[in-house]
Design a protein around this motif. Sequence first.
Motif: not given
Length: 173
Positions: A83-111
């Motif tokens: 995923a393009p987002f990685v949860p913080g260490p307070e999320v127990s399963w965050s170590g299972r998340v692999r960050p991937v490259r991304f671009v921001r969606f122009p119509l919704y920059p938070d996405y």
Amino acid sequence: MRPGPGRVKLPVGGGRAAGFWGMRRGVRLPLPRAGRGRARHPPRMKIAYFTESLLPHVDGVSRTLAQLFGTLEARGEDFRVFAPFVPGPEVSWSGRVRPVRFVRFPLYPDYRVSLPVGHGVGRELDAWGPDLVHVVSPTPMASWAQRWAARRGVPVVSSFHTHFVSYFRYYGV
């Protein structure tokens, strides 16, 4: 198409989504065999998830997936999330998340829209050997994951959480 003995047919996709993804209408997965002396729990699956929406980004999809991943972790399932987002260490399963490259969606920059990746994710998947690939959003990364799985005979499922077309009128598209 009927499942053979010891197998179950799971529906994949549906309606227009199935046509969009180009998936066949069923996947056969082996069922655990019953018998004496066997473990009470079926063998654990290795599941690779591909999603654009994940904590710390908060929306209905990320909240649903957070619940799912917490449950899978509690059950001892082996899963990884790309995923393009990685949860913080307070999320127990965050170590299972692999960050991937991304671009921001122009119509919704938070996405963030994940970009098709190449050898890094592919090498990790090849080494780990998932039993199932789950794509959550119809994005370039999800299409890449579907092709990766098809080449290796790994079943793919998808889930539908947002009807993107219904949002077009809000963005003037």
